[in-house]
Structures are given as C-alpha cells and as structure tokens.
Design a protein around this motif. Structure first.
Motif, PDB file in Angstrom:
ATOM      1  N   ASN A 104       0.902  -1.241  -0.056  1.00 39.66           N
ATOM      2  CA  ASN A 104       0.095  -0.004  -0.087  1.00 39.66           C
ATOM      3  C   ASN A 104       0.950   1.351  -0.005  1.00 39.66           C
ATOM      4  O   ASN A 104       1.711   1.437   0.954  1.00 39.66           O
ATOM      5  CB  ASN A 104      -0.757   0.085   1.129  1.00 39.66           C
ATOM      6  CG  ASN A 104      -2.201   1.002   1.063  1.00 39.66           C
ATOM      7  OD1 ASN A 104      -1.730   2.212   0.768  1.00 39.66           O
ATOM      8  ND2 ASN A 104      -3.314   0.538   1.665  1.00 39.66           N
ATOM      9  N   LYS A 106       1.903   5.155   0.166  1.00 35.87           N
ATOM     10  CA  LYS A 106       1.591   6.364   0.984  1.00 35.87           C
ATOM     11  C   LYS A 106       2.461   7.255   0.399  1.00 35.87           C
ATOM     12  O   LYS A 106       3.556   7.426   0.801  1.00 35.87           O
ATOM     13  CB  LYS A 106       1.335   6.113   2.408  1.00 35.87           C
ATOM     14  CG  LYS A 106       0.309   5.299   2.734  1.00 35.87           C
ATOM     15  CD  LYS A 106      -1.111   5.421   2.232  1.00 35.87           C
ATOM     16  CE  LYS A 106      -2.209   4.546   2.683  1.00 35.87           C
ATOM     17  NZ  LYS A 106      -3.697   4.821   1.765  1.00 35.87           N
ATOM     18  N   LYS A 118       0.217   0.629  16.871  1.00 38.07           N
ATOM     19  CA  LYS A 118      -1.117   0.409  16.921  1.00 38.07           C
ATOM     20  C   LYS A 118      -1.549   1.653  15.951  1.00 38.07           C
ATOM     21  O   LYS A 118      -2.846   1.510  15.509  1.00 38.07           O
ATOM     22  CB  LYS A 118      -1.798   0.398  17.833  1.00 38.07           C
ATOM     23  CG  LYS A 118      -1.779  -0.840  18.891  1.00 38.07           C
ATOM     24  CD  LYS A 118      -2.655  -0.851  19.917  1.00 38.07           C
ATOM     25  CE  LYS A 118      -2.618  -2.111  20.867  1.00 38.07           C
ATOM     26  NZ  LYS A 118      -3.131  -2.166  22.222  1.00 38.07           N
ATOM     27  N   ARG A 119      -0.702   2.683  15.416  1.00 36.62           N
ATOM     28  CA  ARG A 119      -1.211   3.875  14.582  1.00 36.62           C
ATOM     29  C   ARG A 119       0.103   4.329  14.055  1.00 36.62           C
ATOM     30  O   ARG A 119       1.161   4.305  14.476  1.00 36.62           O
ATOM     31  CB  ARG A 119      -2.172   4.587  15.415  1.00 36.62           C
ATOM     32  CG  ARG A 119      -1.350   5.420  16.708  1.00 36.62           C
ATOM     33  CD  ARG A 119      -2.033   6.487  17.649  1.00 36.62           C
ATOM     34  NE  ARG A 119      -0.972   6.995  18.544  1.00 36.62           N
ATOM     35  CZ  ARG A 119      -0.843   6.780  19.721  1.00 36.62           C
ATOM     36  NH1 ARG A 119      -1.250   5.303  19.938  1.00 36.62           N
ATOM     37  NH2 ARG A 119      -0.091   7.468  20.446  1.00 36.62           N
ATOM     38  N   GLN A 125      -1.420  14.026  12.711  1.00 41.90           N
ATOM     39  CA  GLN A 125      -2.673  13.653  12.585  1.00 41.90           C
ATOM     40  C   GLN A 125      -2.838  12.045  12.324  1.00 41.90           C
ATOM     41  O   GLN A 125      -1.838  11.332  11.579  1.00 41.90           O
ATOM     42  CB  GLN A 125      -3.308  14.294  11.264  1.00 41.90           C
ATOM     43  CG  GLN A 125      -3.356  15.499  11.246  1.00 41.90           C
ATOM     44  CD  GLN A 125      -4.251  16.161  12.270  1.00 41.90           C
ATOM     45  OE1 GLN A 125      -5.294  15.938  12.571  1.00 41.90           O
ATOM     46  NE2 GLN A 125      -3.669  17.091  13.062  1.00 41.90           N
ATOM     47  N   ARG A 126      -3.629  11.458  12.999  1.00 42.99           N
ATOM     48  CA  ARG A 126      -4.077  10.049  13.017  1.00 42.99           C
ATOM     49  C   ARG A 126      -4.382   9.678  11.775  1.00 42.99           C
ATOM     50  O   ARG A 126      -5.271  10.371  11.082  1.00 42.99           O
ATOM     51  CB  ARG A 126      -4.934   9.662  14.028  1.00 42.99           C
ATOM     52  CG  ARG A 126      -5.015   8.153  14.215  1.00 42.99           C
ATOM     53  CD  ARG A 126      -5.518   7.660  15.780  1.00 42.99           C
ATOM     54  NE  ARG A 126      -5.535   6.427  15.857  1.00 42.99           N
ATOM     55  CZ  ARG A 126      -5.714   5.937  17.054  1.00 42.99           C
ATOM     56  NH1 ARG A 126      -6.065   6.562  18.368  1.00 42.99           N
ATOM     57  NH2 ARG A 126      -5.546   4.454  17.580  1.00 42.99           N
ATOM     58  N   THR A 127      -4.036   8.233  11.220  1.00 36.91           N
ATOM     59  CA  THR A 127      -4.512   7.993   9.899  1.00 36.91           C
ATOM     60  C   THR A 127      -5.075   6.414   9.995  1.00 36.91           C
ATOM     61  O   THR A 127      -4.882   5.866  11.269  1.00 36.91           O
ATOM     62  CB  THR A 127      -3.353   7.829   8.741  1.00 36.91           C
ATOM     63  OG1 THR A 127      -2.265   6.781   9.398  1.00 36.91           O
ATOM     64  CG2 THR A 127      -2.466   9.161   8.921  1.00 36.91           C
ATOM     65  N   ASP A 128      -5.593   5.937   8.950  1.00 39.32           N
ATOM     66  CA  ASP A 128      -6.149   4.643   9.090  1.00 39.32           C
ATOM     67  C   ASP A 128      -5.100   3.695   8.372  1.00 39.32           C
ATOM     68  O   ASP A 128      -5.666   2.363   7.844  1.00 39.32           O
ATOM     69  CB  ASP A 128      -7.725   4.455   8.651  1.00 39.32           C
ATOM     70  CG  ASP A 128      -8.486   5.270   9.373  1.00 39.32           C
ATOM     71  OD1 ASP A 128      -8.384   5.081  10.536  1.00 39.32           O
ATOM     72  OD2 ASP A 128      -9.693   5.563   8.754  1.00 39.32           O
ATOM     73  N   HIS A 129      -3.897   4.129   8.191  1.00 38.30           N
ATOM     74  CA  HIS A 129      -3.202   3.203   7.265  1.00 38.30           C
ATOM     75  C   HIS A 129      -2.906   2.062   7.700  1.00 38.30           C
ATOM     76  O   HIS A 129      -2.917   0.815   6.959  1.00 38.30           O
ATOM     77  CB  HIS A 129      -1.745   4.213   7.117  1.00 38.30           C
ATOM     78  CG  HIS A 129      -1.563   5.419   6.696  1.00 38.30           C
ATOM     79  ND1 HIS A 129      -2.756   5.844   5.509  1.00 38.30           N
ATOM     80  CD2 HIS A 129      -0.787   6.267   6.337  1.00 38.30           C
ATOM     81  CE1 HIS A 129      -2.458   6.966   5.181  1.00 38.30           C
ATOM     82  NE2 HIS A 129      -1.180   7.322   5.591  1.00 38.30           N
ATOM     83  N   ARG A 131      -4.782  -0.315   9.658  1.00 41.73           N
ATOM     84  CA  ARG A 131      -5.945  -1.026   9.603  1.00 41.73           C
ATOM     85  C   ARG A 131      -6.174  -1.428   7.927  1.00 41.73           C
ATOM     86  O   ARG A 131      -6.393  -2.425   7.787  1.00 41.73           O
ATOM     87  CB  ARG A 131      -7.034  -0.119  10.353  1.00 41.73           C
ATOM     88  CG  ARG A 131      -8.442  -0.938  10.144  1.00 41.73           C
ATOM     89  CD  ARG A 131      -9.559  -0.139  10.711  1.00 41.73           C
ATOM     90  NE  ARG A 131     -10.089   1.212   9.619  1.00 41.73           N
ATOM     91  CZ  ARG A 131     -10.744   2.034   9.777  1.00 41.73           C
ATOM     92  NH1 ARG A 131     -11.450   2.004  11.019  1.00 41.73           N
ATOM     93  NH2 ARG A 131     -11.183   2.810   8.864  1.00 41.73           N
ATOM     94  N   ASN A 132      -6.113  -0.500   7.218  1.00 41.17           N
ATOM     95  CA  ASN A 132      -6.422  -0.581   5.886  1.00 41.17           C
ATOM     96  C   ASN A 132      -5.376  -1.585   5.137  1.00 41.17           C
ATOM     97  O   ASN A 132      -5.610  -2.453   4.365  1.00 41.17           O
ATOM     98  CB  ASN A 132      -6.355   0.760   4.945  1.00 41.17           C
ATOM     99  CG  ASN A 132      -7.371   1.726   5.394  1.00 41.17           C
ATOM    100  OD1 ASN A 132      -8.328   1.214   6.039  1.00 41.17           O
ATOM    101  ND2 ASN A 132      -7.416   2.837   5.145  1.00 41.17           N
TER     102      ASN A 132
END
Length: 269
Positions: A104, A106, A118-119, A125-129, A131-132
């Motif tokens: 993936n 980015k 976990k993040r 800024q927090r992302t969903d990287h 999890r995705n």
C-alpha cells in the motif's frame, strides 16, 4: 518480472501501475477549466484541488513501481489489482522467493511520519493506514488461498514515499512500514519461504481477474493524457520557480539602487 507464458491477454500482468488512481484523477480533472494564457504565463498549476490527492497518489504508485523493477528475475509484480465487485484495488502485489506481499503506497512528500505499534501519525494527524493495510493483506490471503487451493500467507507492507522524516517508535506486529527507498533491499534480504515452482504457480493464479472475484479487466485509461498533465504541472512549477527567483533577485538590486540614490542625495547636500 513478466508473468508466466500461460497468462492470457486479460492477465493482470499487463496492467500498468497506478491505473485506478490515474483514471480517477483524469475523471476529476476533466471538470477543471483549462488555464488561461495569463495563468500559464505566471505558472499557475493546471491541477484542480479535488484532483490533487489522486494525482499525488498516482505519483507515489508510479515511484514504487519503478523501484520494484529492481527486484530482478524470480519475482513477479502486479499493479493496481482490482479486487471484489467495488472500486477497490491493491496498489501492488509482489510474489517471489520471500513470499507474497501486498504493498500500500502512501505519498507523504515533505511530511513527518510517526509509526507506533497501533497507529501511524502524519504531521501529528492520526491515519487509518495500518488498519487498511492489514485488511488488504488478510483479504488477499483469503482470496489467493481459495484460488490456489493452498494456504497463501500474505505480508502487508506500507511503502512511504517522499517522507521528510519517519520516526519508528514501535514496529506494528502485522504490517511492515518502510520507506520506498528501502523496499527492494528489504524484500531481497527477506528469508526464502517459496520455491521457484510455488512462486510461478501463485503468480499465474494471481494474474487472473477471477482470483480476485473480478470479471476480466476492461478498464481503459489514457495514460498518455496523465503524462501530458504531469508535464504541464511540472512546467508550471518551473515557471513559478523562475518568477520567485526573479523576485528574490530584484530585492537586493532594488535595495542597492535605493541606497545609491540616497547616498547621492546626501553627498549633494
């Protein structure tokens, strides 16, 4: 990195990098009015604001694809793999001696990336990287395992492009987070888990749209149009640079001229 000779014309092995994001970029950009001659003269970018995220995403995928060309023989790479019935796709799928990987991409050029277990934070800024990427890996493993009728373990990777600084506080347990510049060397150093026959078998299956629960790919994307857009954006950037350089240069020249005039007035008094 061509796929096996048994691959059909509809094989995903023929799919060019960033096909999906380029398609969306061009679709959104089509609604943007062309620059006027005056705008072109001053180097105003022709890229619309809504098209910008898609454009940057395409640049990131193209850069990672370029780097993956360095893997060499025995590795197979698929780009922009359509998956399922929706619009989702996988940026890159890599199959080689080290195993099967989803990548993936980015594109965070000039930004600061912080990686925890976990993040992932981008400029705070927090992302969903994470999890995705983890979802892509597990979904790919399920689909390829079913199509190949064997367990296919998949390692999800996030390739960060153009980052200014990346701080890894704690490595995530499932997803590999790595700079694009380190990606190929990391893959080639990874322990061997698949033999040549296994690699070819999985790669041949992965090249078929049916493995991804997708009909034969019929998407037509004008990559030449994207190349033209990219050239026009680069030219606009260069022109802006010339204008900025001219302004910066004119400041000291104006100061010198003003100082000389003032000195002349003082002397004449």
């Amino acid at each position: 990195m061509d796929l096996s000779e048994s691959a059909t014309v509809s094989s995903l092995g023929h799919r060019l990098p960033a096909t999906s994001v380029i398609s969306e970029c061009l679709r959104v950009q089509a609604a943007v009015p062309a620059n006027t001659p005056l705008q072109r003269f001053f180097g105003i970018s022709p890229l619309g604001r809504e098209a910008q995220p898609w454009y940057l995403g395409a640049l990131g995928e193209l850069e990672v694809a370029r780097r993956l060309e360095g893997l060499g023989p025995g590795w197979f790479v698929l780009h922009s793999v359509p998956i399922g019935n929706g619009s989702s796709d996988l940026d890159h799928v890599v199959i080689g001696p080290a195993g099967v990987f989803t990548i993936n991409t980015k594109h965070h050029r000039g930004q600061n990336v912080w990686v925890g277990a976990k993040r992932i934070l981008v400029n705070g800024q927090r992302t969903d990287h994470l999890r995705n990427a983890a979802f892509e890996g597990s979904r790919t493993s399920k689909l390829l395992s079913g199509a190949a009728q064997m367990l296919v373990d998949v390692t999800p990777i996030i390739a960060v492009v153009g980052v200014r600084r990346m701080t890894v506080r704690e490595r995530p347990p499932v997803v590999i987070v790595i700079r694009d510049t380190e990606l190929v060397s990391w893959l080639r150093r990874h322990p061997t888990t698949l033999g040549p026959e296994q690699v070819r078998h999985i790669a041949g299956i992965a090249a078929q749209p049916a493995a991804w629960k997708r009909e034969a790919d019929a998407e037509k994307v004008d990559h030449a149009a994207f190349d033209r857009l990219r050239i026009s954006i680069d030219r606009a950037r260069q022109r802006r640079g010339l204008w900025i350089g001219a302004i910066v240069l004119s400041i000291p020249l104006a100061f010198i001229a003003a100082s000389s005039a003032l000195l002349g007035m003082i002397v004449s008094i």
